[in-house]
Design a protein around this motif. Structure first.
Motif, PDB file in Angstrom:
ATOM      1  N   PHE A  82     -30.703 -22.990 -52.221  1.00  0.00           N
ATOM      2  CA  PHE A  82     -30.556 -22.851 -53.670  1.00  0.00           C
ATOM      3  C   PHE A  82     -30.102 -21.438 -54.038  1.00  0.00           C
ATOM      4  N   LEU A  96     -31.249 -31.556 -59.655  1.00  0.00           N
ATOM      5  CA  LEU A  96     -31.674 -30.571 -60.640  1.00  0.00           C
ATOM      6  C   LEU A  96     -32.191 -31.367 -61.832  1.00  0.00           C
ATOM      7  N   TRP A 139     -34.895 -27.560 -59.175  1.00  0.00           N
ATOM      8  CA  TRP A 139     -34.469 -28.425 -58.083  1.00  0.00           C
ATOM      9  C   TRP A 139     -35.672 -29.175 -57.523  1.00  0.00           C
ATOM     10  N   LEU A 198     -31.271 -34.763 -53.451  1.00  0.00           N
ATOM     11  CA  LEU A 198     -31.700 -33.551 -54.122  1.00  0.00           C
ATOM     12  C   LEU A 198     -31.184 -33.602 -55.550  1.00  0.00           C
ATOM     13  N   THR A 204     -25.280 -24.562 -59.642  1.00  0.00           N
ATOM     14  CA  THR A 204     -24.757 -25.672 -58.841  1.00  0.00           C
ATOM     15  C   THR A 204     -23.380 -25.407 -58.241  1.00  0.00           C
ATOM     16  N   ILE A 264     -26.218 -34.755 -53.770  1.00  0.00           N
ATOM     17  CA  ILE A 264     -26.890 -33.833 -54.685  1.00  0.00           C
ATOM     18  C   ILE A 264     -26.559 -34.163 -56.137  1.00  0.00           C
TER      19      ILE A 264
END
Length: 249
Positions: A190, A47, A177, A45, A15, A3
């Motif tokens: 999330f 942001l 995201w 994934l 996060t 991530i």
């Protein structure tokens, strides 16, 4: 999962849950870099800057449950309007960490002047040096904006969320995201990460030693919000339309 998280203070509540989950590998960086890692398959994934979700909508799945959002004030995305030089400026030195912020400042200046300025992605240290000397107009993002210093006789400093809201009456989404198709992630992941962050907000605040505690608390709990509202979505759609009209996509 692997991530990608935004390394700046503004994303910490979003996060924190992922960061504290040892099942995930965390990659911290700027939103612009995370977008490239996501498209290249180097993270699962990320942001990322919200405008990149529009630009890459054929490739990415975007999740609208949570994001870095603001209505009246964002504090960490600032335009330094030079009081001594002509407006609109022919070129703006921009912190390259957030592509959304770069596009937004161009949209806002166009709204005010009818002209879309050129931008030059520049190292934030160079921008801060130019601000100290009173040369040019600039945009700073994230922690660089939070920690910036300037002479108010030389610069009028405009908060981009406040500026946008003043023109449109709407909120704004700065980061969302996203995952590369075909990977799909449940929105609950999330929301759980955000809820964990909110429940540990004092811990997050205690880790930030560069700013006064009261400033950090106000910033994370009142100025920013992380659950995307209908007003935020409307603002984001309008932003996308304006970017398309101005060929900024």
């Amino acid at each position: 999962m692997k991530i990608g998280i935004v390394k700046h203070l503004n994303a910490r509540p979003l996060t924190w849950g992922f960061e504290k989950d040892t099942n995930h590998e965390i990659v911290p960086d700027n939103p612009a870099v995370l977008k490239d890692l996501l498209l290249n398959g180097e993270i699962d994934l990320g942001l990322i800057s919200s405008i990149e979700c529009i630009r890459n909508r054929q490739i990415l799945n975007t999740y609208y449950a949570t994001g870095v959002c603001a209505r009246d004030k964002v504090r960490s995305i600032l335009f330094f309007k030079n009081r001594k030089e002509e407006f609109p400026p022919g070129i703006i030195l921009t912190d390259s960490g957030s592509k959304t912020s770069v596009a937004l400042v161009r949209v806002l200046i166009h709204e005010e002047s009818g002209i879309v300025p050129e931008v030059k992605p520049t190292d934030s240290k160079i921008i801060q040096d130019q601000i100290a000397k009173g040369i040019g107009s600039h945009m700073l993002f994230g922690d660089n904006a939070l920690l910036a210093k300037w002479d108010s006789n030389l610069y009028e400093v405009k908060d981009l969320a406040q500026w946008w809201n003043g023109i449109t009456g709407l909120g704004f989404i700065f980061a969302l995201w996203a995952s590369k198709k075909p990977l799909e992630v449940e929105n609950s992941a999330f929301i759980q990460s955000l809820e964990y962050g909110i429940s540990h907000i004092e811990e997050i605040i205690s880790h930030e030693l560069r700013l006064q505690e009261t400033v950090v608390r106000e910033y994370l709990t009142k100025e920013l919000h992380y659950k995307v509202t209908e007003e935020d979505r409307k603002g984001f759609l309008l932003f996308g339309e304006k970017c398309k009209t101005l060929n900024l996509l």
